[in-house]
Design an enzyme around this catalytic site. Structure first.
Site, mmCIF file in Angstrom:
data_model
loop_
_atom_site.group_PDB
_atom_site.id
_atom_site.type_symbol
_atom_site.label_atom_id
_atom_site.label_comp_id
_atom_site.label_asym_id
_atom_site.label_seq_id
_atom_site.Cartn_x
_atom_site.Cartn_y
_atom_site.Cartn_z
ATOM 1 N N SER A 23 0.721 -1.277 -0.011
ATOM 2 C CA SER A 23 -0.080 -0.234 -0.009
ATOM 3 C C SER A 23 0.796 1.068 -0.016
ATOM 4 O O SER A 23 2.024 1.255 0.445
ATOM 5 C CB SER A 23 -0.749 -0.061 1.421
ATOM 6 O OG SER A 23 -1.580 1.270 1.484
ATOM 7 N N TYR A 49 -1.960 -0.841 10.576
ATOM 8 C CA TYR A 49 -2.278 -0.994 9.213
ATOM 9 C C TYR A 49 -0.714 -0.562 8.709
ATOM 10 O O TYR A 49 -0.303 -1.220 7.843
ATOM 11 C CB TYR A 49 -3.369 -0.373 8.578
ATOM 12 C CG TYR A 49 -3.441 -0.851 7.025
ATOM 13 C CD1 TYR A 49 -3.602 -2.041 6.573
ATOM 14 C CD2 TYR A 49 -3.054 0.486 6.319
ATOM 15 C CE1 TYR A 49 -3.747 -2.089 5.151
ATOM 16 C CE2 TYR A 49 -3.394 0.303 4.876
ATOM 17 C CZ TYR A 49 -3.661 -1.243 4.085
ATOM 18 O OH TYR A 49 -3.474 -1.119 2.905
#
Length: 282
Positions: free
Chosen positions: A140, A153
């Site tokens: 990501s 995350y």
């Protein structure tokens, strides 16, 4: 199985589902894994519409379970080869550090980091003996830059970035390419049902409640600009078929420019930009 074989984790929705279909459309036999195979109905329905049913094989896999990983290894022994592994399974843990329990952090890392490592270790012996293979880790933009309220995350994706660099250097002499794809914001359920916010940060008595609400408001306001996840699926397939892919593939509107800016300006200037966007100030 006829044709090259691809394994993808988290194939029941989002990037995983679309990538499974794109790989099948491109001639791969796809082992589409997911924790709950009852959630395979949408994938199989779309595969039927596209006449790809014979190329999609659903397999139960919980990346956090040793038993489940062992069952995957037994399956691989039967198939005899693996050409591409797409490590896609994951979720986004959110909240403020003070209020996130250690158990929540551990669960985030069990799926997003240790799960990726476990599945990869299961395929490495086959790929090494073959002398070829591709391991595509779905990271990501959060693996390259942080964001408040998403530390579990963000930390997990930073970990995958570093681990993938090491693995690429280890496996390159064996003909195995390790690749990171780094999506920006896309219309997937990781920002809706997939995001797990610690309960404390959602309570009005939390000292971070107003800050958390501003982050939520910002994310919701940006939803209209989120990209089409099909773009990521197509990029994964392109990487899978590339004879000599590089390590990193940032993807998404403004992602490359944002990464470039972050690397060019001093940190104090960068944090002012981020906090201003969120309307956070003293």
């Amino acid at each position: 199985m006829n044709g090259p074989i691809a394994i993808i984790t988290g194939a029941s929705s989002g990037f995983g589902l679309l990538t499974a279909l794109e790989l099948a459309r491109s001639g791969f036999q796809v082992i589409a894994t997911m924790r709950n195979t009852s959630k395979s109905l949408e994938l199989l329905k779309k595969a039927k519409i596209l006449n790809l049913e014979s190329r999609i094989n659903v397999h139960e896999l919980d990346v956090t379970s040793e038993t489940s990983i062992t069952n995957l290894q037994l399956l691989l022994e039967k198939t005899g080869r693996v050409d591409v592994l797409v490590n896609n399974a994951g979720y986004a843990g959110a909240g403020f550090v003070e209020e996130i329990t250690m158990d929540e952090y551990r669960k985030q890392f069990e799926t997003n980091v240790f799960g990726v490592i476990a599945v990869t270790k299961a395929v490495l012996p086959l790929m090494r003996r073959q002398g070829q293979g591709k391991i595509i880790n779905v990271s990501s933009i959060s693996g390259k830059m942080a964001f408040p309220g998403l530390s579990p995350y963000v930390a997990s994706k930073h970990a995958i970035e570093g681990w993938s660099e090491s693995l690429r250097l280890e496996m390159k002499p064996f003909g195995i390419d390790v690749v990171l794809i780094e999506p920006g914001s896309y219309k997937t359920n990781i920002w809706s049902t997939g995001k797990q916010i610690t309960e404390l940060s959602l309570q009005s008595k939390s000292p971070y409640y107003k800050y958390m609400r501003k982050i939520e408001d910002y994310i919701q306001a940006e939803e209209g600009h989120y990209g089409d996840p099909q773009e990521v699926a197509k990029k994964v397939v392109k990487i899978a078929m590339d004879k000599n892919p590089t390590l990193r593939f940032p993807i998404g509107s403004g992602v490359n420019f944002t990464l470039w800016i972050k690397n060019q300006i001093p940190w104090k200037q960068w944090e002012k930009i981020v906090l201003k966007k969120l309307k956070i100030g003293k």
